[in-house]
Scaffold this active site. Structure first.
Site, PDB file in Angstrom:
ATOM      1  N   ASN A  56      -3.188   5.954  -1.697  1.00 51.49           N
ATOM      2  CA  ASN A  56      -3.100   6.054  -0.227  1.00 51.49           C
ATOM      3  C   ASN A  56      -2.486   7.355   0.259  1.00 51.49           C
ATOM      4  O   ASN A  56      -2.654   7.733   1.411  1.00 51.49           O
ATOM      5  CB  ASN A  56      -2.351   4.853   0.338  1.00 51.49           C
ATOM      6  CG  ASN A  56      -3.254   3.633   0.334  1.00 51.49           C
ATOM      7  OD1 ASN A  56      -4.461   3.752   0.541  1.00 51.49           O
ATOM      8  ND2 ASN A  56      -2.692   2.473   0.067  1.00 51.49           N
ATOM      9  N   HIS A  72      -0.988  -2.527  -7.131  1.00 57.44           N
ATOM     10  CA  HIS A  72      -1.763  -2.180  -5.936  1.00 57.44           C
ATOM     11  C   HIS A  72      -3.247  -2.341  -6.228  1.00 57.44           C
ATOM     12  O   HIS A  72      -3.869  -1.477  -6.846  1.00 57.44           O
ATOM     13  CB  HIS A  72      -1.418  -0.744  -5.513  1.00 57.44           C
ATOM     14  CG  HIS A  72      -2.079  -0.302  -4.261  1.00 57.44           C
ATOM     15  ND1 HIS A  72      -2.531   0.976  -4.068  1.00 57.44           N
ATOM     16  CD2 HIS A  72      -2.395  -0.978  -3.135  1.00 57.44           C
ATOM     17  CE1 HIS A  72      -3.085   1.062  -2.869  1.00 57.44           C
ATOM     18  NE2 HIS A  72      -3.015  -0.110  -2.294  1.00 57.44           N
ATOM     19  N   GLU A  80      -3.549   0.112  -9.289  1.00 60.20           N
ATOM     20  CA  GLU A  80      -2.548   1.181  -9.402  1.00 60.20           C
ATOM     21  C   GLU A  80      -1.231   0.468  -9.729  1.00 60.20           C
ATOM     22  O   GLU A  80      -0.772  -0.357  -8.934  1.00 60.20           O
ATOM     23  CB  GLU A  80      -2.480   1.893  -8.041  1.00 60.20           C
ATOM     24  CG  GLU A  80      -1.823   3.240  -8.047  1.00 60.20           C
ATOM     25  CD  GLU A  80      -1.826   3.878  -6.634  1.00 60.20           C
ATOM     26  OE1 GLU A  80      -2.155   3.216  -5.632  1.00 60.20           O
ATOM     27  OE2 GLU A  80      -1.461   5.059  -6.564  1.00 60.20           O
ATOM     28  N   SER A 103       0.818  -1.212   0.000  1.00 57.54           N
ATOM     29  CA  SER A 103       0.000   0.000   0.000  1.00 57.54           C
ATOM     30  C   SER A 103       0.849   1.257   0.000  1.00 57.54           C
ATOM     31  O   SER A 103       0.333   2.350  -0.244  1.00 57.54           O
ATOM     32  CB  SER A 103      -0.859   0.044   1.262  1.00 57.54           C
ATOM     33  OG  SER A 103      -1.709  -1.055   1.320  1.00 57.54           O
TER      34      SER A 103
HETATM   35  P1  NAD Z   1      -3.838  -9.357   6.047  1.00 59.61           P
HETATM   36  O1  NAD Z   1      -3.368  -9.127   7.413  1.00 59.61           O
HETATM   37  O2  NAD Z   1      -5.298  -9.583   5.817  1.00 59.61           O
HETATM   38  O3  NAD Z   1      -3.084 -10.609   5.393  1.00 59.61           O
HETATM   39  C1  NAD Z   1      -1.690 -10.705   5.359  1.00 59.61           C
HETATM   40  C2  NAD Z   1      -1.339 -12.178   5.167  1.00 59.61           C
HETATM   41  O4  NAD Z   1       0.080 -12.265   4.952  1.00 59.61           O
HETATM   42  C3  NAD Z   1      -1.657 -13.036   6.401  1.00 59.61           C
HETATM   43  O5  NAD Z   1      -2.454 -14.142   6.006  1.00 59.61           O
HETATM   44  C4  NAD Z   1      -0.285 -13.475   6.883  1.00 59.61           C
HETATM   45  O6  NAD Z   1      -0.274 -14.771   7.456  1.00 59.61           O
HETATM   46  C5  NAD Z   1       0.517 -13.436   5.585  1.00 59.61           C
HETATM   47  N1  NAD Z   1       1.957 -13.383   5.794  1.00 59.61           N
HETATM   48  C6  NAD Z   1       2.661 -12.716   6.747  1.00 59.61           C
HETATM   49  N2  NAD Z   1       3.970 -12.964   6.604  1.00 59.61           N
HETATM   50  C7  NAD Z   1       4.107 -13.790   5.539  1.00 59.61           C
HETATM   51  C8  NAD Z   1       5.213 -14.403   4.900  1.00 59.61           C
HETATM   52  N3  NAD Z   1       6.469 -14.214   5.332  1.00 59.61           N
HETATM   53  N4  NAD Z   1       4.991 -15.199   3.843  1.00 59.61           N
HETATM   54  C9  NAD Z   1       3.735 -15.408   3.379  1.00 59.61           C
HETATM   55  N5  NAD Z   1       2.646 -14.865   3.943  1.00 59.61           N
HETATM   56  C10 NAD Z   1       2.837 -14.061   5.012  1.00 59.61           C
HETATM   57  O7  NAD Z   1      -3.313  -8.130   5.188  1.00 59.61           O
HETATM   58  P2  NAD Z   1      -3.887  -7.561   3.801  1.00 59.61           P
HETATM   59  O8  NAD Z   1      -4.881  -6.502   4.091  1.00 59.61           O
HETATM   60  O9  NAD Z   1      -4.251  -8.683   2.907  1.00 59.61           O
HETATM   61  O10 NAD Z   1      -2.599  -6.811   3.237  1.00 59.61           O
HETATM   62  C11 NAD Z   1      -1.638  -7.480   2.447  1.00 59.61           C
HETATM   63  C12 NAD Z   1      -0.894  -6.447   1.616  1.00 59.61           C
HETATM   64  O11 NAD Z   1      -1.821  -5.784   0.766  1.00 59.61           O
HETATM   65  C13 NAD Z   1      -0.222  -5.344   2.445  1.00 59.61           C
HETATM   66  O12 NAD Z   1       0.970  -4.973   1.835  1.00 59.61           O
HETATM   67  C14 NAD Z   1      -1.249  -4.227   2.388  1.00 59.61           C
HETATM   68  O13 NAD Z   1      -0.684  -2.975   2.603  1.00 59.61           O
HETATM   69  C15 NAD Z   1      -1.754  -4.386   0.978  1.00 59.61           C
HETATM   70  N6  NAD Z   1      -3.067  -3.803   0.696  1.00 59.61           N
HETATM   71  C16 NAD Z   1      -4.072  -3.887   1.606  1.00 59.61           C
HETATM   72  C17 NAD Z   1      -5.315  -3.354   1.303  1.00 59.61           C
HETATM   73  C18 NAD Z   1      -6.463  -3.454   2.264  1.00 59.61           C
HETATM   74  O14 NAD Z   1      -7.478  -2.768   2.074  1.00 59.61           O
HETATM   75  N7  NAD Z   1      -6.385  -4.294   3.280  1.00 59.61           N
HETATM   76  C19 NAD Z   1      -5.538  -2.725   0.065  1.00 59.61           C
HETATM   77  C20 NAD Z   1      -4.490  -2.672  -0.852  1.00 59.61           C
HETATM   78  C21 NAD Z   1      -3.258  -3.204  -0.527  1.00 59.61           C
END
Ligand code: NAD
Length: 284
Positions: free
Chosen positions: A190, A140, A152, A119
């Site tokens: 963001n 993204h 993005e 993000s």
């Molecule tokens: P989340 O907490 O829902 O999921 C993250 C997952 O990553 C978890 O299942 C965790 O077990 C896993 N994980 C952690 N360490 C790991 C590793 N070493 N190897 C493999 N898996 C691992 O988080 P999310 O919301 O899905 O966010 C994930 C990414 O997407 C982040 O970079 C976040 O910034 C980005 N993002 C999030 C959103 C949102 O709205 N939540 C939107 C766009 C981008």
């Protein structure tokens, strides 16, 4: 399109959505996370999401089965060795992502593209820890991935034009609309969204209105489809906190100072929808 196989790292909120849309477009997907419980939860979320699409008559039962049959799950990063592109969607933490990209660089085939769904974290820095910096790029996606059209596409300073074009084409192939952005803290989406959510958190923290009140004001007054605090719950409060910290540290500008409530909520395990409680309670 040259990309046929996709590895998705992280099966959480975003990873399972990314796996779903890639599989629904007919690509072979390997969805990876650190434990069986995480990948199982990811797969269950995909099945429920597909069921909702069936109910809305957007897809058929056959579509659901063919999407699910395109997804393999694993807890081993090595299983991604032969994919054409990896889309990393692990927790928003720079040290964790840098280590993942070091490992992916070593184990993925030489021509594989390494994309991150980060993000806010610098793609240029992520690219810099690999030996294939020109093949590293930001993809993204927006939450919830199956519903939101935008990707993005963020070029690291090193990203080649050919890789940018491939990722642009992949985004369109899976039914999304790619929009190009340069690498800078928070990129475009963001950089604009999270300071507004941070300000809403301050307004709540200062007791100026209830969570419902703040969200109603922004929905009725600004025609936002969802209020900022409900949106924070959807994004994940740990993720919102991580992004505002990246903006604060990246620009060194006090206008991005994180609201103290983020740390408290994260310490309490109130991460939003994914943990059942955030600014709102989802338990019932
Ligand atoms: P989340 O907490 O829902 O999921 C993250 C997952 O990553 C978890 O299942 C965790 O077990 C896993 N994980 C952690 N360490 C790991 C590793 N070493 N190897 C493999 N898996 C691992 O988080 P999310 O919301 O899905 O966010 C994930 C990414 O997407 C982040 O970079 C976040 O910034 C980005 N993002 C999030 C959103 C949102 O709205 N939540 C939107 C766009 C981008």
């Amino acid at each position: 399109m040259s990309i046929k196989t996709v590895g998705v790292v992280g099966a959480g909120t975003m990873g399972n959505g990314i796996a779903q849309v890639c599989a629904a477009a007919g690509l072979a997907v390997i969805l990876q996370d650190i434990g069986e419980a995480q990948v199982e939860r990811g797969l269950n979320t995909i099945a429920s999401s597909l069921d909702r699409l069936i109910k809305k008559e957007k897809i058929s039962e056959d579509d659901k089965q063919s999407t699910l049959s395109n997804i393999e799950t694993t807890t081993s990063l090595e299983a991604l060795g032969m994919v054409d592109i990896v889309i990393e969607a692990a927790t928003e933490n720079e040290a964790l992502k840098l280590e993942l990209f070091r490992q992916l660089d070593k184990l993925c085939k030489a021509d594989a593209i390494l994309a991150s769904n980060t993000s806010s974290i610098s793609l240029t820095r992520i690219a810099g820890v690999t030996q294939r910096a020109e093949q590293v790029i930001g993809m993204h996606f927006m939450n919830p991935v199956p519903m939101m059209a935008l990707v993005e596409v963020i070029r690291a300073l090193q990203t080649s034009d050919a890789v940018y074009q491939q990722v642009h084409d992949l985004s369109e192939f899976i039914g999304k609309i790619p929009v190009e952005a340069k690498d800078s803290p928070g990129f475009v989406a963001n950089r604009i969204l999270i300071p507004m959510i941070n300000e809403a958190a301050y307004v709540y923290y200062e007791g100026l209105a209830s969570a419902e009140g703040i969200d109603e004001i922004m929905k009725l007054g600004m025609a936002h489809p969802m209020g900022p605090l409900m949106l924070a719950d959807l994004i994940g409060l740990d993720t919102c906190y991580a992004v505002i910290k990246v903006l604060h540290e990246g620009f060194g500008d006090s206008k991005y100072r994180p609201c103290p409530i983020w740390q408290q909520m994260v310490d309490a395990g109130y991460l939003g929808r994914k943990s059942g409680r955030g600014f709102y309670n989802y338990a019932e």
